[in-house]
Design a protein around this motif. Sequence first.
Motif, PDB file in Angstrom:
ATOM      1  N   UNK A  13       0.855  -1.094   0.044  1.00 28.12           N
ATOM      2  CA  UNK A  13       0.096   0.041   0.220  1.00 28.12           C
ATOM      3  C   UNK A  13       0.898   1.320  -0.014  1.00 28.12           C
ATOM      4  N   UNK A  14       1.858   1.355   0.796  1.00 32.22           N
ATOM      5  CA  UNK A  14       2.918   2.501   0.913  1.00 32.22           C
ATOM      6  C   UNK A  14       3.492   2.448  -0.444  1.00 32.22           C
ATOM      7  N   UNK A  15       3.895   1.564  -1.135  1.00 32.14           N
ATOM      8  CA  UNK A  15       4.420   1.589  -2.663  1.00 32.14           C
ATOM      9  C   UNK A  15       3.365   2.101  -3.614  1.00 32.14           C
ATOM     10  N   UNK A 139       3.400  -4.280  -7.397  1.00 38.76           N
ATOM     11  CA  UNK A 139       3.728  -5.390  -6.268  1.00 38.76           C
ATOM     12  C   UNK A 139       5.002  -5.280  -5.698  1.00 38.76           C
ATOM     13  N   UNK A 140       5.069  -5.732  -4.295  1.00 42.83           N
ATOM     14  CA  UNK A 140       6.366  -5.593  -3.635  1.00 42.83           C
ATOM     15  C   UNK A 140       7.130  -6.809  -4.120  1.00 42.83           C
ATOM     16  N   UNK A 141       6.615  -7.974  -4.088  1.00 42.50           N
ATOM     17  CA  UNK A 141       6.916  -9.347  -4.515  1.00 42.50           C
ATOM     18  C   UNK A 141       6.269  -9.938  -5.515  1.00 42.50           C
ATOM     19  N   UNK A 163       4.848  -2.310 -11.804  1.00 40.08           N
ATOM     20  CA  UNK A 163       5.625  -1.359 -11.143  1.00 40.08           C
ATOM     21  C   UNK A 163       6.114  -2.271  -9.770  1.00 40.08           C
ATOM     22  N   UNK A 164       7.339  -2.239  -9.306  1.00 38.70           N
ATOM     23  CA  UNK A 164       7.669  -3.053  -8.243  1.00 38.70           C
ATOM     24  C   UNK A 164       8.748  -2.448  -7.523  1.00 38.70           C
TER      25      UNK A 164
END
Length: 230
Positions: A13-15, A139-141, A163-164
């Motif tokens: 969410x922060x990303x 996505x983070x991961x 976007x990651x």
Amino acid sequence: MNKKITSSFASEKALQKHLFNLKINLKSNYEFALQRREVPIGKCIPDFIYINFKELPNSNLLPRHCSYRHSFIIWLLKNRKKLKPIEIADLCYENLKRIEPLIEDLIKAGTIRKLKTGYITLQNKLFKQKIEVIAVEVKMYRWTEAFRQATEYLKFADRVFIAMHPEKTPKKPDSLNMIADSGIGLCEVGENELNWIIKPSLNKKQLSPDREYVIASSAAKATQTLWSSL
């Protein structure tokens, strides 16, 4: 060679929130852009949708509450140029009585017009509109999950990218080639900028009616307050 960028995000969410405030820096000839987070499109919910316009859309040319069925009729007319009401009903898999109120809504709004021949066509301004829809999966991961979701967005978006977090993007050539071959883009989200690993390609497939629904949701008076200007 791509430059190395660093970033630190506590959660996905922060990303997402951080990306919302960054410029995506994709070359474009469009003058205006709108953006929105988490747009429901059928079973898909892209994390971001960006819509680029040559000129700002005229909300008076759409019904205030523009439904998916209204958007489907617009899509039909963009692809078929002109249709009779009964042909529209047949293509909507509905009887004419259920479609006539939708046609009337669109005529009253000025979206479409009825010709003396009985055919229905779009207003000229709508035929000439230059619009680009960009869908984003964040996505983070789990880049493979992001890729699977992003491929669904190719049904309605002109360009799609993932976007990651910089440390979690795929690095193997086979993985990057698979993403590039699909036309989907890939970028790393830094503290102050995006680093493009693969730029998204223009989607040349015929796009689904969902694209018209997304555009209408950004332009119709009842929903445009959910969108932000870039």
